[in-house]
Motif scaffolding. Structure first.
Motif, PDB file in Angstrom:
ATOM      1  N   LEU A   1       1.889  -1.530  -6.694  1.00  0.00           N
ATOM      2  CA  LEU A   1       0.841  -0.574  -6.310  1.00  0.00           C
ATOM      3  C   LEU A   1      -0.108  -0.242  -7.453  1.00  0.00           C
ATOM      4  CD1 LEU A   1       2.902   1.994  -4.189  1.00  0.00           C
ATOM      5  CD2 LEU A   1       1.728  -0.069  -3.409  1.00  0.00           C
TER       6      LEU A   1
ATOM      7  N   TYR B   1       0.841  -1.192   0.000  1.00  0.00           N
ATOM      8  CA  TYR B   1       0.000   0.000   0.000  1.00  0.00           C
ATOM      9  C   TYR B   1       0.876   1.242   0.000  1.00  0.00           C
ATOM     10  CZ  TYR B   1      -3.568  -3.335   1.441  1.00  0.00           C
ATOM     11  OH  TYR B   1      -4.403  -4.411   1.501  1.00  0.00           O
TER      12      TYR B   1
ATOM     13  N   GLY C   1      -8.077  -1.344   0.325  1.00  0.00           N
ATOM     14  CA  GLY C   1      -9.259  -1.758  -0.434  1.00  0.00           C
ATOM     15  C   GLY C   1     -10.562  -1.525   0.297  1.00  0.00           C
TER      16      GLY C   1
ATOM     17  N   ASP D   1      -5.009   3.974   0.339  1.00  0.00           N
ATOM     18  CA  ASP D   1      -5.186   3.108  -0.839  1.00  0.00           C
ATOM     19  C   ASP D   1      -5.481   1.682  -0.406  1.00  0.00           C
ATOM     20  OD1 ASP D   1      -2.533   2.894   0.082  1.00  0.00           O
ATOM     21  OD2 ASP D   1      -1.776   2.278  -1.867  1.00  0.00           O
TER      22      ASP D   1
ATOM     23  N   ASN E   1      -3.924  -0.497  -7.056  1.00  0.00           N
ATOM     24  CA  ASN E   1      -4.592   0.221  -5.970  1.00  0.00           C
ATOM     25  C   ASN E   1      -5.366   1.429  -6.478  1.00  0.00           C
ATOM     26  OD1 ASN E   1      -2.988  -1.593  -4.621  1.00  0.00           O
ATOM     27  ND2 ASN E   1      -2.192  -0.131  -3.150  1.00  0.00           N
ATOM     28  N   GLU E   2      -6.358   1.834  -5.697  1.00  0.00           N
ATOM     29  CA  GLU E   2      -7.089   3.076  -5.942  1.00  0.00           C
ATOM     30  C   GLU E   2      -6.836   4.003  -4.765  1.00  0.00           C
ATOM     31  OE1 GLU E   2     -11.172   2.094  -6.464  1.00  0.00           O
ATOM     32  OE2 GLU E   2     -10.825   0.893  -8.265  1.00  0.00           O
TER      33      GLU E   2
END
Length: 361
Positions: A27, A3, A107, A105, A30-31
Motif C-alpha cells: 500500500l 487498496y 488511483g 486510495d 497509494n495516495e
C-alpha cells in the motif's frame, strides 16, 4: 493492486487503518484521497445513495453499511462498470453535521468513477469548494506560524474569468521551491491557487509530510506523518468550511426581512464596464441555473436566479466602480444553504474570489 479501502471491514478499521497504511506492504505507493461534502441534514445518506443508484446506475453500484447508529454512518460504495472500470470508496458522516467525507486510495483513473457519482448527488449532497483565499492560504499561513517550512513541487493557478475548467500547471519544480515564492508568483499573475502539492519540513529541513490540496474539495495524503495531515490539514479545513457554511444558514427571506450576502471584489481592471461584462458572461455560462434579467449591465446588472435542480431562488445585483466591484445576493423565501453555497463557489471558481460579508436585514 492492493487498496486500503478493501481492508476496511468495520468502523474501527476505518478510524485506525489510515494512520498506519503507509507501513502496510503493498500500500506504500497509494495516495489516500479525502472528498469533502455538504449534506442537507434533512436527508439521510443511505436514502441519498439509494436514490442515485436507482436513478443513474442500477446494478453497477452497490453499497453496504459498516456502521449505522443514531449519531454516525460509515458506508462503503463500490462501482463496477466492467472488468476494467471499478472503484471503491467509504463515506463517513456524523449526523449532527452538514459535513461528511468520502475516502479512497484508488488511483486517478478509477477515482474519476467515484467523482462522477459524487457530482450526480447534487442537490442532495454538494462537493465542498476550498477557495484559495478563504481556505488554502490560511492553512498554509497556520502551518508557517507553527515554525514549519513549506515547499511546493507543483502549483496550478486559476486566473480570473477563464472559461476552461481544466487548469494546466503554471509552475513545476522537481525539487520544490519555498511556498512564499509560490504565493508571490500567484499574486503577481493576478490569480488564485487551483491546486498544489505541499512538502512540510521541520526546522531541521526533514520532510515530515507530503500532501495535495484542490479547490474542488479534495485533500490527499501522500506520504509522511498521517497525524500531521489529519490535524493540520483535514481537521482545520473542516473547521474553516463549517464556519463558512454555517453563515449561509437561515438566510431565506421571512416576510419583509431580507438577509443579503455581499461579495466584494478588487478590480483587475479600472474599467467598470469590463467587470460587469465579464461577470454577466460567467453567470450566463452556468447551465445549472435559470436566469431572468431585469437590468442588463449599465451601470449595474440585476437578475433573478433559480437553481434548476434544487429549486432555490435569489436575486443578484452586480455593481462596479473604478477600484472595486460588489455582488449582492438577496435570498428569497426558498433559498437553501446548499444552493447558495454552490452558486457562490461557482462565481469564485469562474469569475474570481471575493470577500464574503453577511448582513442581517
Amino acid at each position: 493492486m492492493e487498496y486500503l479501502v478493501n481492508h476496511i471491514k468495520n468502523r474501527q478499521d476505518f478510524l485506525e487503518l489510515p494512520k498506519i497504511y503507509k507501513t502496510i506492504a503493498g500500500l506504500k505507493g497509494n495516495e489516500l484521497s479525502y472528498y469533502l461534502l455538504f449534506i442537507n441534514k434533512d436527508n439521510d445518506l443511505k436514502d441519498v445513495l439509494d436514490s442515485i443508484c436507482e436513478k443513474y446506475y442500477g446494478g453497477e453500484v452497490s453499497f453496504k453499511e459498516l456502521s449505522e447508529t443514531e449519531k454516525e454512518a460509515v458506508i462503503v460504495i463500490e462501482i463496477k462498470l466492467d472488468e476494467e472500470r471499478f472503484a471503491k470508496g467509504i463515506f463517513y458522516w456524523e449526523k449532527e453535521s452538514n459535513l461528511l467525507y468520502m475516502i479512497t486510495d484508488f488511483g486517478k483513473k478509477k477515482r474519476k468513477l467515484l467523482e462522477s457519482f459524487l457530482y450526480k448527488m447534487y442537490p442532495l449532497v454538494e462537493i465542498v469548494s476550498l477557495p484559495s483565499q478563504q481556505v488554502i492560504i490560511p492553512l498554509i499561513n497556520g502551518i508557517l506560524s507553527e515554525g514549519y517550512k513549506i515547499t511546493s513541487s507543483m502549483v496550478s493557478e486559476k486566473k480570473w474569468w477563464e472559461k476552461e475548467e481544466k487548469i494546466k500547471s503554471s509552475l513545476e519544480y522537481p525539487t520544490g521551491i519555498p511556498i512564499e515564492d509560490v504565493l508571490a508568483v500567484i499574486k503577481k499573475n493576478n490569480a488564485f491557487i487551483n491546486s498544489l502539492y505541499l512538502n512540510i519540513l521541520n526546522q531541521q529541513g526533514l520532510r515530515i509530510c507530503k500532501l495535495f490540496i484542490s479547490r474542488k474539495g479534495t485533500l490527499r495524503f501522500i506520504d509522511g506523518s498521517f497525524d500531521f495531515f489529519y490535524e493540520s490539514i483535514f481537521n482545520k479545513s473542516l473547521q474553516i468550511i463549517t464556519n463558512s457554511y454555517d453563515s449561509l444558514k437561515n438566510r431565506q427571506q421571512i416576510k419583509d426581512k431580507i438577509k443579503p450576502i455581499v461579495v466584494n471584489f478588487t478590480n483587475l481592471s479600472k474599467e467598470p464596464k469590463t467587470m460587469i461584462k465579464e461577470f454577466t458572461h460567467v453567470l450566463r455560462d452556468n447551465r445549472e441555473i435559470s436566469l431572468m434579467t431585469h437590468h442588463n449591465g449599465n451601470p449595474f446588472f440585476f437578475a433573478d436566479v433559480s437553481d434548476i435542480k434544487e429549486g432555490s431562488f435569489f436575486s443578484v445585483m452586480f455593481e462596479s466602480q473604478s477600484t472595486e466591484s460588489r455582488l449582492t445576493i438577496l435570498p428569497q423565501e426558498v433559498s437553501s444553504q446548499i444552493a447558495l453555497s454552490k452558486f457562490i463557489h461557482y462565481i469564485f471558481n469562474r469569475f474570481g474570489e471575493g470577500e464574503l460579508v453577511f448582513k442581517d436585514g
